[in-house]
Design a protein around this motif. Structure first.
Motif, PDB file in Angstrom:
ATOM      1  N   PHE A  69       0.831  -1.212   0.000  1.00 10.22           N
ATOM      2  CA  PHE A  69       0.000   0.000   0.000  1.00 10.22           C
ATOM      3  C   PHE A  69       0.859   1.252   0.000  1.00 10.22           C
ATOM      4  O   PHE A  69       0.505   2.256  -0.591  1.00 10.22           O
ATOM      5  N   LEU A  70       2.001   1.181   0.683  1.00 15.55           N
ATOM      6  CA  LEU A  70       2.877   2.345   0.762  1.00 15.55           C
ATOM      7  C   LEU A  70       3.719   2.521  -0.489  1.00 15.55           C
ATOM      8  O   LEU A  70       4.448   3.488  -0.621  1.00 15.55           O
ATOM      9  N   GLY A  71       3.667   1.541  -1.386  1.00 16.81           N
ATOM     10  CA  GLY A  71       4.454   1.649  -2.611  1.00 16.81           C
ATOM     11  C   GLY A  71       5.921   1.297  -2.431  1.00 16.81           C
ATOM     12  O   GLY A  71       6.762   1.716  -3.225  1.00 16.81           O
ATOM     13  N   VAL A  72       6.231   0.527  -1.382  1.00 15.74           N
ATOM     14  CA  VAL A  72       7.610   0.068  -1.193  1.00 15.74           C
ATOM     15  C   VAL A  72       7.952  -0.895  -2.337  1.00 15.74           C
ATOM     16  O   VAL A  72       7.143  -1.748  -2.699  1.00 15.74           O
ATOM     17  N   THR A  73       9.128  -0.738  -2.922  1.00 13.66           N
ATOM     18  CA  THR A  73       9.485  -1.544  -4.100  1.00 13.66           C
ATOM     19  C   THR A  73       9.583  -3.035  -3.747  1.00 13.66           C
ATOM     20  O   THR A  73       9.881  -3.373  -2.599  1.00 13.66           O
ATOM     21  N   PRO A  74       9.350  -3.915  -4.725  1.00 12.73           N
ATOM     22  CA  PRO A  74       9.373  -5.358  -4.451  1.00 12.73           C
ATOM     23  C   PRO A  74      10.674  -5.827  -3.787  1.00 12.73           C
ATOM     24  O   PRO A  74      10.634  -6.644  -2.865  1.00 12.73           O
ATOM     25  N   GLY A  75      11.800  -5.309  -4.220  1.00 16.02           N
ATOM     26  CA  GLY A  75      13.082  -5.743  -3.646  1.00 16.02           C
ATOM     27  C   GLY A  75      13.178  -5.367  -2.175  1.00 16.02           C
ATOM     28  O   GLY A  75      13.532  -6.186  -1.318  1.00 16.02           O
ATOM     29  N   GLU A  76      12.851  -4.122  -1.885  1.00 16.98           N
ATOM     30  CA  GLU A  76      12.874  -3.603  -0.512  1.00 16.98           C
ATOM     31  C   GLU A  76      11.847  -4.359   0.353  1.00 16.98           C
ATOM     32  O   GLU A  76      12.083  -4.662   1.513  1.00 16.98           O
ATOM     33  N   ARG A  77      10.703  -4.665  -0.271  1.00 25.54           N
ATOM     34  CA  ARG A  77       9.654  -5.391   0.429  1.00 25.54           C
ATOM     35  C   ARG A  77      10.143  -6.754   0.885  1.00 25.54           C
ATOM     36  O   ARG A  77       9.943  -7.159   2.025  1.00 25.54           O
ATOM     37  N   ARG A  78      10.801  -7.447  -0.014  1.00 31.21           N
ATOM     38  CA  ARG A  78      11.289  -8.791   0.315  1.00 31.21           C
ATOM     39  C   ARG A  78      12.232  -8.730   1.525  1.00 31.21           C
ATOM     40  O   ARG A  78      12.123  -9.525   2.455  1.00 31.21           O
ATOM     41  N   THR A  79      13.144  -7.735   1.509  1.00 25.55           N
ATOM     42  CA  THR A  79      14.084  -7.582   2.618  1.00 25.55           C
ATOM     43  C   THR A  79      13.349  -7.274   3.919  1.00 25.55           C
ATOM     44  O   THR A  79      13.607  -7.888   4.958  1.00 25.55           O
ATOM     45  N   ARG A  80      12.420  -6.328   3.832  1.00 20.87           N
ATOM     46  CA  ARG A  80      11.705  -5.915   5.047  1.00 20.87           C
ATOM     47  C   ARG A  80      10.855  -7.058   5.599  1.00 20.87           C
ATOM     48  O   ARG A  80      10.798  -7.269   6.817  1.00 20.87           O
ATOM     49  N   VAL A  81      10.168  -7.777   4.728  1.00 23.09           N
ATOM     50  CA  VAL A  81       9.318  -8.883   5.175  1.00 23.09           C
ATOM     51  C   VAL A  81      10.176  -9.950   5.856  1.00 23.09           C
ATOM     52  O   VAL A  81       9.812 -10.472   6.922  1.00 23.09           O
ATOM     53  N   ALA A  82      11.323 -10.255   5.261  1.00 19.31           N
ATOM     54  CA  ALA A  82      12.211 -11.266   5.861  1.00 19.31           C
ATOM     55  C   ALA A  82      12.659 -10.815   7.248  1.00 19.31           C
ATOM     56  O   ALA A  82      12.674 -11.599   8.200  1.00 19.31           O
ATOM     57  N   GLU A  83      13.016  -9.535   7.379  1.00 23.50           N
ATOM     58  CA  GLU A  83      13.432  -8.999   8.696  1.00 23.50           C
ATOM     59  C   GLU A  83      12.300  -9.095   9.712  1.00 23.50           C
ATOM     60  O   GLU A  83      12.516  -9.448  10.872  1.00 23.50           O
ATOM     61  N   LEU A  84      11.105  -8.731   9.260  1.00 22.07           N
ATOM     62  CA  LEU A  84       9.956  -8.714  10.178  1.00 22.07           C
ATOM     63  C   LEU A  84       9.603 -10.127  10.637  1.00 22.07           C
ATOM     64  O   LEU A  84       9.335 -10.348  11.818  1.00 22.07           O
ATOM     65  N   LEU A  85       9.615 -11.072   9.707  1.00 21.02           N
ATOM     66  CA  LEU A  85       9.300 -12.452  10.095  1.00 21.02           C
ATOM     67  C   LEU A  85      10.371 -12.989  11.039  1.00 21.02           C
ATOM     68  O   LEU A  85      10.080 -13.721  11.985  1.00 21.02           O
ATOM     69  N   GLU A  86      11.613 -12.613  10.795  1.00 22.36           N
ATOM     70  CA  GLU A  86      12.688 -13.045  11.679  1.00 22.36           C
ATOM     71  C   GLU A  86      12.483 -12.466  13.079  1.00 22.36           C
ATOM     72  O   GLU A  86      12.636 -13.142  14.095  1.00 22.36           O
ATOM     73  N   ARG A  87      12.101 -11.195  13.126  1.00 22.25           N
ATOM     74  CA  ARG A  87      11.909 -10.536  14.426  1.00 22.25           C
ATOM     75  C   ARG A  87      10.853 -11.236  15.274  1.00 22.25           C
ATOM     76  O   ARG A  87      10.969 -11.301  16.496  1.00 22.25           O
ATOM     77  N   VAL A  88       9.815 -11.761  14.631  1.00 17.98           N
ATOM     78  CA  VAL A  88       8.763 -12.450  15.388  1.00 17.98           C
ATOM     79  C   VAL A  88       8.981 -13.962  15.424  1.00 17.98           C
ATOM     80  O   VAL A  88       8.101 -14.710  15.846  1.00 17.98           O
ATOM     81  N   GLY A  89      10.150 -14.408  14.956  1.00 19.44           N
ATOM     82  CA  GLY A  89      10.501 -15.825  15.073  1.00 19.44           C
ATOM     83  C   GLY A  89       9.771 -16.741  14.112  1.00 19.44           C
ATOM     84  O   GLY A  89       9.548 -17.915  14.414  1.00 19.44           O
ATOM     85  N   LEU A  90       9.412 -16.223  12.947  1.00 23.18           N
ATOM     86  CA  LEU A  90       8.628 -17.039  12.016  1.00 23.18           C
ATOM     87  C   LEU A  90       9.266 -17.157  10.633  1.00 23.18           C
ATOM     88  O   LEU A  90       8.566 -17.443   9.652  1.00 23.18           O
ATOM     89  N   SER A  91      10.572 -16.996  10.564  1.00 23.04           N
ATOM     90  CA  SER A  91      11.231 -17.091   9.242  1.00 23.04           C
ATOM     91  C   SER A  91      10.894 -18.394   8.537  1.00 23.04           C
ATOM     92  O   SER A  91      10.700 -18.420   7.323  1.00 23.04           O
ATOM     93  N   ALA A  92      10.788 -19.461   9.315  1.00 27.28           N
ATOM     94  CA  ALA A  92      10.559 -20.780   8.712  1.00 27.28           C
ATOM     95  C   ALA A  92       9.134 -20.937   8.175  1.00 27.28           C
ATOM     96  O   ALA A  92       8.846 -21.905   7.483  1.00 27.28           O
ATOM     97  N   LYS A  93       8.255 -19.992   8.522  1.00 21.97           N
ATOM     98  CA  LYS A  93       6.844 -20.152   8.146  1.00 21.97           C
ATOM     99  C   LYS A  93       6.403 -19.161   7.084  1.00 21.97           C
ATOM    100  O   LYS A  93       5.202 -18.991   6.848  1.00 21.97           O
ATOM    101  N   ALA A  94       7.357 -18.509   6.431  1.00 21.47           N
ATOM    102  CA  ALA A  94       7.022 -17.436   5.478  1.00 21.47           C
ATOM    103  C   ALA A  94       5.995 -17.868   4.438  1.00 21.47           C
ATOM    104  O   ALA A  94       5.083 -17.117   4.104  1.00 21.47           O
ATOM    105  N   GLY A  95       6.124 -19.086   3.958  1.00 24.29           N
ATOM    106  CA  GLY A  95       5.240 -19.546   2.882  1.00 24.29           C
ATOM    107  C   GLY A  95       3.993 -20.260   3.362  1.00 24.29           C
ATOM    108  O   GLY A  95       3.236 -20.793   2.549  1.00 24.29           O
ATOM    109  N   HIS A  96       3.764 -20.270   4.668  1.00 24.36           N
ATOM    110  CA  HIS A  96       2.583 -20.950   5.204  1.00 24.36           C
ATOM    111  C   HIS A  96       1.361 -20.043   5.157  1.00 24.36           C
ATOM    112  O   HIS A  96       1.457 -18.838   5.360  1.00 24.36           O
ATOM    113  N   TYR A  97       0.216 -20.658   4.943  1.00 21.98           N
ATOM    114  CA  TYR A  97      -1.056 -19.939   4.992  1.00 21.98           C
ATOM    115  C   TYR A  97      -1.562 -19.934   6.436  1.00 21.98           C
ATOM    116  O   TYR A  97      -1.199 -20.812   7.220  1.00 21.98           O
ATOM    117  N   PRO A  98      -2.403 -18.960   6.784  1.00 21.27           N
ATOM    118  CA  PRO A  98      -2.879 -18.854   8.170  1.00 21.27           C
ATOM    119  C   PRO A  98      -3.402 -20.176   8.753  1.00 21.27           C
ATOM    120  O   PRO A  98      -3.096 -20.504   9.898  1.00 21.27           O
TER     121      PRO A  98
END
Ligand code: ADP
Ligand code: ADP
Length: 232
Positions: free
Chosen positions: A109-138
């Motif tokens: 929504f904020l228009g963050v570029t796909p490359g930057e998004r991938r980095t940020r999402v990986a960091e955020l999932l790591e911060r909450v301890g869910l890196s291993a679940k990135a591709g899982h559905y709810p």
């Protein structure tokens, strides 16, 4: 930091008017978890709606890092809302999006570029301890894990305040403990001001630095947690 300054919400008019929040006044410093507890009908949902700027207060102010958010027009208000991340009882995840895609949504929504998004999402999932679940559905995640995804999504916009509205209600004790642990980490490592609204006193005891008890829209008592426990 966030300050509530004489925050008041009245529904209705004249003889039918109901004061749901009555001149609430408190502040939450950076790096502090402030809990608001109270029974059903005390005004907790209304407080959450007003602090997240979804409802306008009748009077009084919500001030974040010195800026009065209640004075803003609609457009500025939308931008200001990003300073307050919100997590709810229901995780609010999109069931047809993976954990990573859910976290990526606000960045899209904020228009963050796909490359930057991938980095940020990986960091955020790591911060909450869910890196291993990135591709899982709810539906492939536990309740606690879903709530962690919700927290990662709330953090995506780099808020300075986190509002948790019954965020552990309905979770089993182990999941609650893990969310409590995560919120304390976020308090300590990111210096967030966390407003934790709940009807569960047990959880408050595990995480709050300070507590206010809400009753009929008023703070019936408040203080450091230890003081309240010592002198019930
Ligand atoms: P809690 O979340 O602590 O249960 P609420 O904020 O939902 O409390 O409600 C507090 C009081 O405000 C209740 O008495 C409720 O009936 C009243 N209330 C909430 N929303 C409205 C509304 N839109 N119009 C009128 N009264 C409302
Ligand atoms: P789409 O086909 O919708 O692009 P993707 O899963 O490739 O679906 O990506 C959606 C968003 O989630 C993108 O912003 C992407 O960068 C992010 N994303 C997806 N998988 C991961 C991952 N494993 N780690 C970090 N970010 C990811």
């Amino acid at each position: 930091m966030i300050q509530l300054d004489q925050l008041t919400k009245v529904y209705g008019h004249g003889a039918g008017a109901t004061t749901v929040l009555d001149h609430l006044d408190f502040e939450i410093a950076a790096g502090e978890i402030f809990a608001v507890v109270g029974p059903s009908g005390a005004g907790k949902s209304t407080l959450a709606q007003t602090v997240s700027l979804l409802e306008r207060p009748t009077s009084g102010r919500v001030v974040v890092n010195g800026a009065d958010l209640t004075a803003l027009g609609e457009r500025e208000l939308r931008a200001a809302r990003r300073r307050i991340g919100t997590i709810f009882q229901s995780d609010g995840l999109f069931s047809r999006r993976t954990a990573a895609q859910n976290v990526a949504l606000p960045l899209e929504f904020l228009g963050v570029t796909p490359g930057e998004r991938r980095t940020r999402v990986a960091e955020l999932l790591e911060r909450v301890g869910l890196s291993a679940k990135a591709g899982h559905y709810p539906h492939q995640l536990s309740g606690g894990q879903r709530q962690r995804v919700g927290i990662a999504r709330a953090l995506a916009l780099r808020p300075s305040v986190l509002l948790a509205d019954e965020a552990t209600s309905g979770l089993d004790p182990a999941s609650t403990a893990s969310i409590v642990g995560l919120l304390k980490e976020l308090r300590d490592e990111l210096g967030l001001s966390i407003l934790f609204i709940t009807h569960e006193m047990d959880t408050v005891v595990q995480l709050a630095d300070a507590v206010a008890r809400l009753d009929h829209g008023r703070i019936a008592e408040s203080g450091r947690l230890l003081d309240l426990l010592r002198d019930p």
